[in-house]
Design a protein around this motif. Structure first.
Motif, PDB file in Angstrom:
ATOM      1  N   ASP A  19      17.794 -16.495   2.248  1.00 56.49           N
ATOM      2  CA  ASP A  19      18.235 -16.702   0.866  1.00 56.49           C
ATOM      3  C   ASP A  19      19.721 -17.018   0.770  1.00 56.49           C
ATOM      4  O   ASP A  19      20.229 -17.275  -0.314  1.00 56.49           O
ATOM      5  CB  ASP A  19      17.926 -15.457   0.023  1.00 56.49           C
ATOM      6  CG  ASP A  19      16.437 -15.197  -0.088  1.00 56.49           C
ATOM      7  OD1 ASP A  19      15.665 -16.177  -0.055  1.00 56.49           O
ATOM      8  OD2 ASP A  19      16.051 -14.015  -0.195  1.00 56.49           O
ATOM      9  N   THR A  20      20.414 -16.998   1.910  1.00 56.63           N
ATOM     10  CA  THR A  20      21.862 -17.195   1.851  1.00 56.63           C
ATOM     11  C   THR A  20      22.334 -18.341   2.738  1.00 56.63           C
ATOM     12  O   THR A  20      22.383 -19.477   2.304  1.00 56.63           O
ATOM     13  CB  THR A  20      22.594 -15.889   2.229  1.00 56.63           C
ATOM     14  OG1 THR A  20      22.145 -15.465   3.523  1.00 56.63           O
ATOM     15  CG2 THR A  20      22.332 -14.783   1.211  1.00 56.63           C
ATOM     16  N   ILE A  21      22.640 -18.068   3.998  1.00 60.89           N
ATOM     17  CA  ILE A  21      23.339 -19.055   4.821  1.00 60.89           C
ATOM     18  C   ILE A  21      22.475 -19.852   5.787  1.00 60.89           C
ATOM     19  O   ILE A  21      22.958 -20.791   6.405  1.00 60.89           O
ATOM     20  CB  ILE A  21      24.457 -18.365   5.637  1.00 60.89           C
ATOM     21  CG1 ILE A  21      23.868 -17.322   6.588  1.00 60.89           C
ATOM     22  CG2 ILE A  21      25.479 -17.723   4.721  1.00 60.89           C
ATOM     23  CD1 ILE A  21      24.857 -16.746   7.576  1.00 60.89           C
ATOM     24  N   CYS A  22      21.220 -19.490   5.952  1.00 56.00           N
ATOM     25  CA  CYS A  22      20.403 -20.166   6.957  1.00 56.00           C
ATOM     26  C   CYS A  22      20.038 -21.580   6.509  1.00 56.00           C
ATOM     27  O   CYS A  22      19.487 -21.774   5.422  1.00 56.00           O
ATOM     28  CB  CYS A  22      19.128 -19.373   7.239  1.00 56.00           C
ATOM     29  SG  CYS A  22      18.204 -20.044   8.641  1.00 56.00           S
ATOM     30  N   PRO A  23      20.316 -22.611   7.355  1.00 54.34           N
ATOM     31  CA  PRO A  23      19.980 -23.986   6.985  1.00 54.34           C
ATOM     32  C   PRO A  23      18.476 -24.296   7.086  1.00 54.34           C
ATOM     33  O   PRO A  23      18.012 -25.300   6.566  1.00 54.34           O
ATOM     34  CB  PRO A  23      20.770 -24.827   7.981  1.00 54.34           C
ATOM     35  CG  PRO A  23      21.003 -23.939   9.148  1.00 54.34           C
ATOM     36  CD  PRO A  23      21.058 -22.540   8.617  1.00 54.34           C
ATOM     37  N   GLN A  24      17.713 -23.451   7.761  1.00 52.65           N
ATOM     38  CA  GLN A  24      16.254 -23.629   7.893  1.00 52.65           C
ATOM     39  C   GLN A  24      15.550 -22.349   7.425  1.00 52.65           C
ATOM     40  O   GLN A  24      14.918 -21.648   8.219  1.00 52.65           O
ATOM     41  CB  GLN A  24      15.877 -23.938   9.351  1.00 52.65           C
ATOM     42  CG  GLN A  24      16.394 -25.248   9.864  1.00 52.65           C
ATOM     43  CD  GLN A  24      15.668 -26.423   9.228  1.00 52.65           C
ATOM     44  OE1 GLN A  24      14.501 -26.346   8.884  1.00 52.65           O
ATOM     45  NE2 GLN A  24      16.381 -27.518   9.054  1.00 52.65           N
ATOM     46  N   ARG A  65      16.418 -13.727  17.363  1.00 58.71           N
ATOM     47  CA  ARG A  65      17.489 -14.308  16.542  1.00 58.71           C
ATOM     48  C   ARG A  65      17.089 -15.691  16.045  1.00 58.71           C
ATOM     49  O   ARG A  65      16.403 -16.451  16.738  1.00 58.71           O
ATOM     50  CB  ARG A  65      18.778 -14.462  17.367  1.00 58.71           C
ATOM     51  CG  ARG A  65      19.384 -13.169  17.793  1.00 58.71           C
ATOM     52  CD  ARG A  65      20.202 -12.598  16.675  1.00 58.71           C
ATOM     53  NE  ARG A  65      20.749 -11.309  17.027  1.00 58.71           N
ATOM     54  CZ  ARG A  65      21.220 -10.477  16.155  1.00 58.71           C
ATOM     55  NH1 ARG A  65      21.245 -10.807  14.885  1.00 58.71           N
ATOM     56  NH2 ARG A  65      21.682  -9.310  16.518  1.00 58.71           N
ATOM     57  N   CYS A  66      17.554 -16.037  14.873  1.00 59.64           N
ATOM     58  CA  CYS A  66      17.325 -17.366  14.293  1.00 59.64           C
ATOM     59  C   CYS A  66      18.079 -18.406  15.122  1.00 59.64           C
ATOM     60  O   CYS A  66      19.256 -18.216  15.450  1.00 59.64           O
ATOM     61  CB  CYS A  66      17.813 -17.383  12.842  1.00 59.64           C
ATOM     62  SG  CYS A  66      17.703 -19.003  12.055  1.00 59.64           S
ATOM     63  N   LEU A  67      17.415 -19.492  15.438  1.00 55.42           N
ATOM     64  CA  LEU A  67      18.036 -20.543  16.245  1.00 55.42           C
ATOM     65  C   LEU A  67      19.049 -21.362  15.453  1.00 55.42           C
ATOM     66  O   LEU A  67      19.853 -22.087  16.027  1.00 55.42           O
ATOM     67  CB  LEU A  67      16.959 -21.462  16.819  1.00 55.42           C
ATOM     68  CG  LEU A  67      15.943 -20.796  17.748  1.00 55.42           C
ATOM     69  CD1 LEU A  67      14.893 -21.801  18.189  1.00 55.42           C
ATOM     70  CD2 LEU A  67      16.642 -20.175  18.946  1.00 55.42           C
ATOM     71  N   TYR A  68      19.038 -21.258  14.123  1.00 54.33           N
ATOM     72  CA  TYR A  68      19.908 -22.083  13.278  1.00 54.33           C
ATOM     73  C   TYR A  68      21.161 -21.354  12.810  1.00 54.33           C
ATOM     74  O   TYR A  68      22.215 -21.957  12.691  1.00 54.33           O
ATOM     75  CB  TYR A  68      19.119 -22.602  12.082  1.00 54.33           C
ATOM     76  CG  TYR A  68      17.953 -23.454  12.510  1.00 54.33           C
ATOM     77  CD1 TYR A  68      18.123 -24.776  12.900  1.00 54.33           C
ATOM     78  CD2 TYR A  68      16.673 -22.914  12.592  1.00 54.33           C
ATOM     79  CE1 TYR A  68      17.068 -25.550  13.324  1.00 54.33           C
ATOM     80  CE2 TYR A  68      15.603 -23.680  13.022  1.00 54.33           C
ATOM     81  CZ  TYR A  68      15.803 -24.993  13.384  1.00 54.33           C
ATOM     82  OH  TYR A  68      14.748 -25.745  13.817  1.00 54.33           O
ATOM     83  N   CYS A  69      21.048 -20.046  12.503  1.00 61.72           N
ATOM     84  CA  CYS A  69      22.230 -19.325  12.012  1.00 61.72           C
ATOM     85  C   CYS A  69      22.539 -18.065  12.816  1.00 61.72           C
ATOM     86  O   CYS A  69      23.568 -17.433  12.592  1.00 61.72           O
ATOM     87  CB  CYS A  69      22.059 -18.969  10.536  1.00 61.72           C
ATOM     88  SG  CYS A  69      20.868 -17.649  10.226  1.00 61.72           S
ATOM     89  N   GLY A  70      21.670 -17.685  13.735  1.00 61.66           N
ATOM     90  CA  GLY A  70      21.897 -16.507  14.558  1.00 61.66           C
ATOM     91  C   GLY A  70      21.513 -15.197  13.903  1.00 61.66           C
ATOM     92  O   GLY A  70      21.708 -14.131  14.480  1.00 61.66           O
ATOM     93  N   GLY A  71      20.965 -15.265  12.703  1.00 59.20           N
ATOM     94  CA  GLY A  71      20.560 -14.046  12.008  1.00 59.20           C
ATOM     95  C   GLY A  71      19.375 -13.380  12.674  1.00 59.20           C
ATOM     96  O   GLY A  71      18.650 -13.998  13.450  1.00 59.20           O
ATOM     97  N   GLU A  72      19.190 -12.106  12.358  1.00 56.53           N
ATOM     98  CA  GLU A  72      18.043 -11.383  12.898  1.00 56.53           C
ATOM     99  C   GLU A  72      16.752 -11.907  12.275  1.00 56.53           C
ATOM    100  O   GLU A  72      16.770 -12.484  11.186  1.00 56.53           O
ATOM    101  CB  GLU A  72      18.175  -9.890  12.597  1.00 56.53           C
ATOM    102  CG  GLU A  72      19.240  -9.198  13.412  1.00 56.53           C
ATOM    103  CD  GLU A  72      19.224  -7.700  13.182  1.00 56.53           C
ATOM    104  OE1 GLU A  72      18.133  -7.135  12.987  1.00 56.53           O
ATOM    105  OE2 GLU A  72      20.309  -7.109  13.198  1.00 56.53           O
TER     106      GLU A  72
END
Length: 160
Positions: A60-65, A21-28
């Motif tokens: 491309d959407t919500i991830c800050p990093q 998981r992404c540490l910044y937005c929790g995405g896969e």
């Protein structure tokens, strides 16, 4: 031009990030690219190792990093950047030299007996690399004495 060494049929290992998981937005995370791939010569074996880089699916959407690349810390710990010999070989060289007081020739012979294809010159280089790694590991100890060193006007280096 240098030619690649042929080690014959050697095993291949693939390493992936320890998180999914992404540490910044929790995405896969999804596979992006191989961060590095090289032959690593360790004490136990010679293997082709690949460290795969992953990125967040939300880049491309919500991830800050969005450019953050996730990679395996375990794979990065196998060998130093730019080195083909594993850290275990460097530590073996250092321990043999400084704890067992072996000569470079004796260390070279011991590595040859273990099947490590290494030159005597490379063993000499790794004695110095071990010292650097040791100093880096002791950085916290030096930081504790930094004020005392400054108060005394520095450190005197003496070579015997």
């Amino acid at each position: 031009m240098r030619t690649a060494k042929d080690f014959g049929d050697i095993p291949s290992y693939h390493y992936y990030p320890e998180t999914d998981r992404c540490l910044y937005c929790g995405g896969e995370l999804e596979r992006s690219h191989p961060v590095w791939s090289k032959t690593i010569i360790a004490l136990g074996e010679i293997a082709r190792v690949t460290n795969w880089g992953y990125r967040c699916v939300n880049r491309d959407t919500i991830c800050p990093q969005p450019g953050q690349v996730y990679r395996s810390a375990m794979a990065d710990g196998l060998a130093l950047k730019g080195y083909n010999f594993g850290l275990d070989v460097i530590v073996f060289v250092g321990q043999q030299r400084f704890e067992e007081h072996r000569t470079v020739r004796e260390i070279h012979q011991a590595l040859q007996k273990q099947g490590v294809p290494i030159s005597e010159r490379r063993v000499t280089d790794y004695v110095g690399d071990y010292e650097v790694l040791l100093k880096c590991a002791q950085g916290a100890k030096l930081a504790a004495h930094r004020e005392d060193i400054k108060a005394n006007g520095g450190v005197v280096l003496a070579i015997d």
